[in-house]
Design a protein around this motif. Structure first.
Motif, mmCIF file in Angstrom:
data_model
loop_
_atom_site.group_PDB
_atom_site.id
_atom_site.type_symbol
_atom_site.label_atom_id
_atom_site.label_comp_id
_atom_site.label_asym_id
_atom_site.label_seq_id
_atom_site.Cartn_x
_atom_site.Cartn_y
_atom_site.Cartn_z
ATOM 1 N N PHE A 28 0.860 -1.175 0.000
ATOM 2 C CA PHE A 28 0.000 0.000 0.000
ATOM 3 C C PHE A 28 0.902 1.232 0.000
ATOM 4 C CE2 PHE A 28 -2.041 3.454 2.363
ATOM 5 C CZ PHE A 28 -3.229 3.587 1.658
ATOM 6 N N ASN A 37 -4.281 7.185 -2.994
ATOM 7 C CA ASN A 37 -3.787 5.878 -2.575
ATOM 8 C C ASN A 37 -3.494 5.018 -3.804
ATOM 9 O OD1 ASN A 37 -4.116 6.535 0.131
ATOM 10 N ND2 ASN A 37 -6.192 5.693 0.232
ATOM 11 N N PHE A 91 -5.263 1.690 -6.555
ATOM 12 C CA PHE A 91 -5.599 0.962 -5.332
ATOM 13 C C PHE A 91 -7.100 0.684 -5.320
ATOM 14 C CE2 PHE A 91 -6.946 1.005 -0.789
ATOM 15 C CZ PHE A 91 -6.322 -0.165 -0.401
ATOM 16 N N SER A 93 -10.088 -0.946 -3.257
ATOM 17 C CA SER A 93 -10.265 -1.262 -1.833
ATOM 18 C C SER A 93 -11.395 -2.235 -1.518
ATOM 19 C CB SER A 93 -10.520 0.042 -1.055
ATOM 20 O OG SER A 93 -11.694 0.681 -1.535
ATOM 21 N N ASP A 144 -14.275 -1.615 -6.433
ATOM 22 C CA ASP A 144 -13.755 -0.389 -5.826
ATOM 23 C C ASP A 144 -14.660 0.067 -4.690
ATOM 24 O OD1 ASP A 144 -15.950 0.897 -6.949
ATOM 25 O OD2 ASP A 144 -14.796 1.916 -8.517
ATOM 26 N N SER A 145 -14.343 1.205 -4.095
ATOM 27 C CA SER A 145 -15.093 1.690 -2.930
ATOM 28 C C SER A 145 -16.537 2.029 -3.274
ATOM 29 C CB SER A 145 -14.404 2.923 -2.335
ATOM 30 O OG SER A 145 -14.266 3.941 -3.324
#
Length: 387
Positions: A28, A37, A91, A93, A144-145
């Motif tokens: 990360f 991120n 990134f 998540s 993803d988020s």
């Protein structure tokens, strides 16, 4: 100011390890310029050299730079250090779609349709660039988020010339592989990816695989005959589309254009058109030029290593060349007896050893074009072939 336990890589502040594989670690990190991120895939150059992975990794990175799309994990850039390569990735998540299926067994049809629409959009974009993924499965689909799909892992993907889609490498995950991929006459990369998408749709709607057997021959026979049945909770529209996708004949199998026109697929469908961006592979070339120079100088040392690493499909392809019928038809009795082995030693070294041993046994061995012949055998000859 850097936190304890982090280190700096240019504009990136690297933190904890979030994933670890056989050949790479994933860390990360944060872009200190933008606050974004990112995930950094870290590969040791010695490992790349030792396992002869230069071409594979260069191809994977190049492909990821080519297929920029909202539903594909984005590759930002590639950096190199003295001993390591750093691949800077978006990134993601939300974890794997596979984990979501495991926890919830099966997903509601509307949710499945949304994921499938995003998957087809991403795959269509890849195909428009001449890229065929060849290992589509829920484990390679991230979220993803915001709950949107992100296709990842292009390690087995192929990049073909425009208008030339015939592929020959047998690869993928058996339960998701199209029947023609296991043949020996080449296959259409687009049609094979469509089949895998159909298996994924079935899995996320049913909570289990349409083709699932403990032994490969039985699994292959079921896939080849498309022996599956949809559970009762599938709507007629979903069932009809899946049957069109899981057609064992790639020539009559529905294509992506047909899927996008299907009534079930089009419900609440909002297509996403990616922004066209100029693709620059200079950083990829710069990173690998240096490694390739090392590879040329150290190649003899690499050949001194242990046995070759082979995956299941590479082992399968050793059966009758690429003809798999000998594996799946146990009634056949005409398979030629062959002993095969792999070695990192050059063919000339092995041939010299064979000739020396044969001579000590009083045998005559003739060598031509990397083949050894023993004409004194009662059945005519015993052959040793290297390649």
């Amino acid at each position: 100011m850097m936190n304890k336990g982090t280190k700096k890589l240019g504009k990136y502040e690297i933190g904890r390890t979030i994933g670890e594989g056989t050949f790479a670690k994933v860390k990360f990190a944060k872009n200190t310029d933008t606050g974004e991120n990112v995930a950094i895939k870290v590969l040791a150059k010695t490992t790349i050299l030792k396992h002869g992975m230069i071409d594979q990794i260069k191809r994977e990175i190049s492909i990821m730079k080519i297929v920029k799309h909202p539903y594909i994990v984005r590759l930002h850039e590639v950096l190199t250090g003295k001993t390591k390569i750093y691949i800077i990735l978006e990134f993601v998540s939300g974890g794997e779609l596979f984990d979501k299926i495991v926890h919830r067994v099966r997903l509601p049809e509307n949710e499945c349709r949304k994921y499938f629409q995003q998957l087809i959009d991403a795959v269509a974009h890849c195909h428009s660039k001449g890229v065929y993924h060849r290992d589509l499965k829920p484990e390679n689909l991230l979220l993803d988020s915001s709950g949107n799909l992100k296709v990842s892992d292009f390690g087995l993907s192929a990049l073909t010339l425009q208008g030339d889609r015939l592929l020959h490498t047998t690869c993928g995950t058996p339960n998701y592989v199209a029947p023609e991929v296991l043949g020996n006459e080449g296959y259409d990369g687009a049609a094979a990816d469509v089949w895998s998408c159909g298996v994924i749709l079935f899995v996320i709607m049913a909570g289990y695989l349409p083709f699932d057997e403990i032994d490969l021959p039985t699994l292959y026979k079921k896939i080849s005959a498309a022996q599956f049945s949809c559970p009762f909770w599938f709507s007629p529209g979903a069932k009809s589309l899946i049957q069109k996708i899981l057609d064992p004949n790639p020539k009559t199998r529905i294509q992506i254009e047909g899927i996008q026109k299907d009534p079930w697929f089009r419900k609440n469908y909002v297509p996403v058109k990616p922004r066209e961006e100029e693709v620059n592979l200079d950083d990829v070339l710069a990173v690998f030029d240096d490694i390739e120079e090392q590879y040329v100088s150290k190649q003899p040392l690499v050949n001194e290593g242990g046995p070759l690493i082979m995956n299941a499909f590479e082992m399968i392809t050793l059966s009758q060349g690429l003809n798999l019928s000998a594996l799946f038809d146990r009634q056949q009795d005409y398979v030629k007896r062959q002993t095969r082995f792999v070695s990192r030693k050059p063919a000339r070294v092995i041939i010299s050893s064979v000739e020396a041993v044969a001579e000590s046994m009083g045998l005559k061995v003739h060598t031509r074009h990397y083949k050894c012949y023993n004409p004194s055998e009662s059945n005519g000859q015993t052959n040793l072939c290297f390649g």
